[in-house]
Design a protein around this motif. Structure first.
Motif, PDB file in Angstrom:
ATOM      1  N   GLY A 160       0.798  -1.220   0.000  1.00 50.17           N
ATOM      2  CA  GLY A 160       0.000   0.000   0.000  1.00 50.17           C
ATOM      3  C   GLY A 160       0.828   1.266   0.000  1.00 50.17           C
ATOM      4  N   LYS A 161       2.067   1.203  -0.496  1.00 52.72           N
ATOM      5  CA  LYS A 161       2.962   2.361  -0.457  1.00 52.72           C
ATOM      6  C   LYS A 161       2.564   3.425  -1.474  1.00 52.72           C
ATOM      7  CE  LYS A 161       7.356   1.477  -0.224  1.00 52.72           C
ATOM      8  NZ  LYS A 161       8.678   0.885  -0.514  1.00 52.72           N
ATOM      9  N   ASP A 162       1.942   2.999  -2.572  1.00 51.51           N
ATOM     10  CA  ASP A 162       1.540   3.933  -3.616  1.00 51.51           C
ATOM     11  C   ASP A 162       0.032   3.867  -3.825  1.00 51.51           C
ATOM     12  OD1 ASP A 162       4.229   4.850  -4.643  1.00 51.51           O
ATOM     13  OD2 ASP A 162       4.448   2.687  -4.913  1.00 51.51           O
ATOM     14  N   LYS A 163      -0.519   4.940  -4.322  1.00 52.06           N
ATOM     15  CA  LYS A 163      -1.944   4.988  -4.617  1.00 52.06           C
ATOM     16  C   LYS A 163      -2.262   3.990  -5.721  1.00 52.06           C
ATOM     17  CE  LYS A 163      -5.590   8.180  -6.052  1.00 52.06           C
ATOM     18  NZ  LYS A 163      -5.899   9.567  -6.470  1.00 52.06           N
ATOM     19  N   PRO A 164      -3.357   3.230  -5.600  1.00 60.26           N
ATOM     20  CA  PRO A 164      -3.724   2.283  -6.668  1.00 60.26           C
ATOM     21  C   PRO A 164      -3.871   2.997  -8.013  1.00 60.26           C
ATOM     22  CG  PRO A 164      -5.021   1.868  -4.701  1.00 60.26           C
ATOM     23  CD  PRO A 164      -4.273   3.143  -4.446  1.00 60.26           C
ATOM     24  N   GLN A 165      -3.448   2.318  -9.065  1.00 59.30           N
ATOM     25  CA  GLN A 165      -3.621   2.843 -10.418  1.00 59.30           C
ATOM     26  C   GLN A 165      -4.949   2.316 -10.953  1.00 59.30           C
ATOM     27  OE1 GLN A 165      -0.063   2.162 -12.872  1.00 59.30           O
ATOM     28  NE2 GLN A 165       1.159   2.004 -10.995  1.00 59.30           N
ATOM     29  N   GLU A 166      -5.823   3.201 -11.351  1.00 58.71           N
ATOM     30  CA  GLU A 166      -7.155   2.788 -11.793  1.00 58.71           C
ATOM     31  C   GLU A 166      -7.633   3.702 -12.914  1.00 58.71           C
ATOM     32  OE1 GLU A 166     -11.399   1.403  -9.799  1.00 58.71           O
ATOM     33  OE2 GLU A 166      -9.971   2.578  -8.630  1.00 58.71           O
ATOM     34  N   LYS A 167      -8.302   3.107 -13.897  1.00 61.07           N
ATOM     35  CA  LYS A 167      -8.848   3.876 -15.017  1.00 61.07           C
ATOM     36  C   LYS A 167      -9.957   3.076 -15.678  1.00 61.07           C
ATOM     37  CE  LYS A 167      -5.197   2.056 -18.002  1.00 61.07           C
ATOM     38  NZ  LYS A 167      -3.925   2.385 -18.689  1.00 61.07           N
ATOM     39  N   LYS A 168     -10.696   3.757 -16.548  1.00 59.65           N
ATOM     40  CA  LYS A 168     -11.739   3.113 -17.345  1.00 59.65           C
ATOM     41  C   LYS A 168     -11.228   2.892 -18.757  1.00 59.65           C
ATOM     42  CE  LYS A 168     -15.780   4.894 -14.844  1.00 59.65           C
ATOM     43  NZ  LYS A 168     -16.306   3.571 -14.474  1.00 59.65           N
ATOM     44  N   VAL A 169     -11.592   1.747 -19.335  1.00 60.83           N
ATOM     45  CA  VAL A 169     -11.156   1.396 -20.678  1.00 60.83           C
ATOM     46  C   VAL A 169     -12.372   0.974 -21.496  1.00 60.83           C
ATOM     47  CG1 VAL A 169      -9.706  -0.133 -22.060  1.00 60.83           C
ATOM     48  CG2 VAL A 169      -8.924   0.619 -19.807  1.00 60.83           C
ATOM     49  N   SER A 170     -12.524   1.539 -22.685  1.00 64.58           N
ATOM     50  CA  SER A 170     -13.619   1.172 -23.573  1.00 64.58           C
ATOM     51  C   SER A 170     -13.209  -0.014 -24.442  1.00 64.58           C
ATOM     52  CB  SER A 170     -13.996   2.358 -24.466  1.00 64.58           C
ATOM     53  OG  SER A 170     -14.967   1.971 -25.412  1.00 64.58           O
ATOM     54  N   LEU A 171     -14.002  -1.073 -24.395  1.00 66.04           N
ATOM     55  CA  LEU A 171     -13.760  -2.247 -25.235  1.00 66.04           C
ATOM     56  C   LEU A 171     -14.642  -2.264 -26.478  1.00 66.04           C
ATOM     57  CD1 LEU A 171     -13.503  -5.085 -22.534  1.00 66.04           C
ATOM     58  CD2 LEU A 171     -11.687  -3.626 -23.445  1.00 66.04           C
ATOM     59  N   ARG A 172     -15.587  -1.365 -26.559  1.00 64.06           N
ATOM     60  CA  ARG A 172     -16.627  -1.412 -27.594  1.00 64.06           C
ATOM     61  C   ARG A 172     -16.059  -1.389 -29.007  1.00 64.06           C
ATOM     62  NH1 ARG A 172     -20.730   3.486 -27.571  1.00 64.06           N
ATOM     63  NH2 ARG A 172     -18.749   4.525 -28.086  1.00 64.06           N
ATOM     64  N   GLU A 173     -15.034  -0.563 -29.227  1.00 59.36           N
ATOM     65  CA  GLU A 173     -14.506  -0.383 -30.578  1.00 59.36           C
ATOM     66  C   GLU A 173     -13.333  -1.304 -30.899  1.00 59.36           C
ATOM     67  OE1 GLU A 173     -16.164   1.471 -32.574  1.00 59.36           O
ATOM     68  OE2 GLU A 173     -17.492   2.171 -30.967  1.00 59.36           O
ATOM     69  N   GLN A 174     -13.108  -2.283 -30.055  1.00 59.82           N
ATOM     70  CA  GLN A 174     -11.966  -3.166 -30.302  1.00 59.82           C
ATOM     71  C   GLN A 174     -12.192  -4.039 -31.535  1.00 59.82           C
ATOM     72  OE1 GLN A 174      -8.941  -3.041 -28.622  1.00 59.82           O
ATOM     73  NE2 GLN A 174     -10.092  -1.202 -28.143  1.00 59.82           N
ATOM     74  N   PRO A 175     -11.109  -4.308 -32.289  1.00 55.51           N
ATOM     75  CA  PRO A 175     -11.234  -5.222 -33.435  1.00 55.51           C
ATOM     76  C   PRO A 175     -11.602  -6.612 -32.951  1.00 55.51           C
ATOM     77  CG  PRO A 175      -8.929  -4.783 -32.940  1.00 55.51           C
ATOM     78  CD  PRO A 175      -9.728  -3.833 -32.106  1.00 55.51           C
ATOM     79  N   ARG A 176     -12.406  -7.295 -33.711  1.00 55.62           N
ATOM     80  CA  ARG A 176     -12.843  -8.641 -33.345  1.00 55.62           C
ATOM     81  C   ARG A 176     -11.812  -9.682 -33.788  1.00 55.62           C
ATOM     82  NH1 ARG A 176     -16.065  -5.288 -30.966  1.00 55.62           N
ATOM     83  NH2 ARG A 176     -18.308  -5.688 -30.995  1.00 55.62           N
ATOM     84  N   TYR A 177     -11.824 -10.806 -33.097  1.00 61.01           N
ATOM     85  CA  TYR A 177     -11.084 -12.006 -33.497  1.00 61.01           C
ATOM     86  C   TYR A 177      -9.561 -11.842 -33.480  1.00 61.01           C
ATOM     87  CZ  TYR A 177     -15.766 -13.158 -35.079  1.00 61.01           C
ATOM     88  OH  TYR A 177     -17.120 -13.354 -35.129  1.00 61.01           O
ATOM     89  N   GLN A 178      -9.041 -10.919 -32.689  1.00 65.52           N
ATOM     90  CA  GLN A 178      -7.590 -10.839 -32.517  1.00 65.52           C
ATOM     91  C   GLN A 178      -7.285 -10.420 -31.083  1.00 65.52           C
ATOM     92  OE1 GLN A 178      -5.690  -7.123 -34.317  1.00 65.52           O
ATOM     93  NE2 GLN A 178      -7.564  -7.211 -35.515  1.00 65.52           N
ATOM     94  N   TRP A 179      -6.217 -11.005 -30.538  1.00 62.73           N
ATOM     95  CA  TRP A 179      -5.840 -10.694 -29.170  1.00 62.73           C
ATOM     96  C   TRP A 179      -5.348  -9.259 -29.077  1.00 62.73           C
ATOM     97  CZ3 TRP A 179      -7.653 -14.038 -25.930  1.00 62.73           C
ATOM     98  CH2 TRP A 179      -7.727 -15.393 -26.256  1.00 62.73           C
ATOM     99  N   VAL A 180      -5.827  -8.546 -28.079  1.00 64.74           N
ATOM    100  CA  VAL A 180      -5.405  -7.172 -27.842  1.00 64.74           C
ATOM    101  C   VAL A 180      -4.854  -7.055 -26.428  1.00 64.74           C
ATOM    102  CG1 VAL A 180      -7.030  -6.173 -29.485  1.00 64.74           C
ATOM    103  CG2 VAL A 180      -7.699  -6.432 -27.088  1.00 64.74           C
ATOM    104  N   ASP A 181      -4.060  -6.020 -26.202  1.00 65.56           N
ATOM    105  CA  ASP A 181      -3.472  -5.740 -24.895  1.00 65.56           C
ATOM    106  C   ASP A 181      -4.264  -4.635 -24.205  1.00 65.56           C
ATOM    107  OD1 ASP A 181       0.039  -6.100 -25.839  1.00 65.56           O
ATOM    108  OD2 ASP A 181      -1.531  -7.574 -25.482  1.00 65.56           O
TER     109      ASP A 181
END
Length: 226
Positions: A160-181
């Motif tokens: 707990g030494k650092d503040k948690p890293q948190e964000k929102k990510v949109s998956l809606r526009e991701q390309p289909r049928y390929q692995w993404v990071d």
């Protein structure tokens, strides 16, 4: 929290000092090499080539080293806590499609309203002095729905030494049928900061059913240039 668009990330070389030359683990062993390989699914110690391509640890984690002998890991879905994953109405377990990951399973989302994927990792086997990133490896396949609301990703660092890293990510526009990071966060690992990191992807608030997500695992690897 800001909303960002997740994007496909090609394989690249990690951030490094160009003056450094590739190392051979047979002459300079990676950090905690022997301890890590106690769980390897191999009858004999791996060759340099095997270690570069990856060694399975009880088919729950993949371990490999890059060309600087930096330790890298992939935590597979069976090692993660996935809400409702024991019910085939909600999740399906599938063979991993990577040729060198025989016996490893990926997770496919059939239909859930409450999305919650959480994992933990002991940083003691990470290479000291290296900045790592935590990345969900996933893809969407049609019919995929319920992704209009961004998902939350979160990284909690040891002690707990650092503040948690948190964000929102949109998956809606991701390309289909390929692995993404989908990057969760990053941190520099030091010997005096060893402990357990906790990473998660979740969406509880929208109250909509979600389908079409496939999870390959979570990579903990040296931070790339992008």
């Amino acid at each position: 929290m800001s909303t960002i668009q997740a994007r496909w990330v090609p394989i690249q070389s990690p951030v490094e000092d160009k003056a450094m030359k590739p190392l051979n683990y047979e002459t300079k062993k990676p950090h905690n090499f022997e301890t890590i390989l106690r769980d390897a699914d191999l009858p004999i110690p791996p060759s340099t080539e095997q270690l570069r391509s990856g060694v399975l640890l009880k088919k729950l984690i993949k371990y490999w080293v890059d060309d600087r002998n930096i330790n890298c890991f992939m935590i597979f879905p069976r090692k993660l806590s996935i809400t409702w994953s024991d019910d085939p109405n909600y999740w399906t377990w599938l063979p991993n499609d990577s040729p060198n990951e025989k016996g490893v399973e990926a997770a496919g989302l059939n239909n859930v309203c409450w999305l919650d994927i959480t994992g933990k990792f002991d940083t003691s086997n990470l290479t000291p002095g290296i900045t790592y990133e935590v990345v969900f490896k996933m893809k969407l396949e049609d019919p995929a729905y319920g992704w209009d609301t961004p998902v939350n990703v979160k990284l909690v660092l040891p002690n707990g030494k650092d503040k948690p890293q948190e964000k929102k990510v949109s998956l809606r526009e991701q390309p289909r049928y390929q692995w993404v990071d989908i990057k969760v966060g990053d941190f520099k690992h030091e010997r005096d900061s060893v402990g357990e990191i906790i990473f998660s992807m979740y969406e509880h608030a929208a109250g909509v059913w979600k389908k079409g997500l496939f999870l390959k695992g979570v990579a903990i690897r040296p931070k790339y240039n992008n």
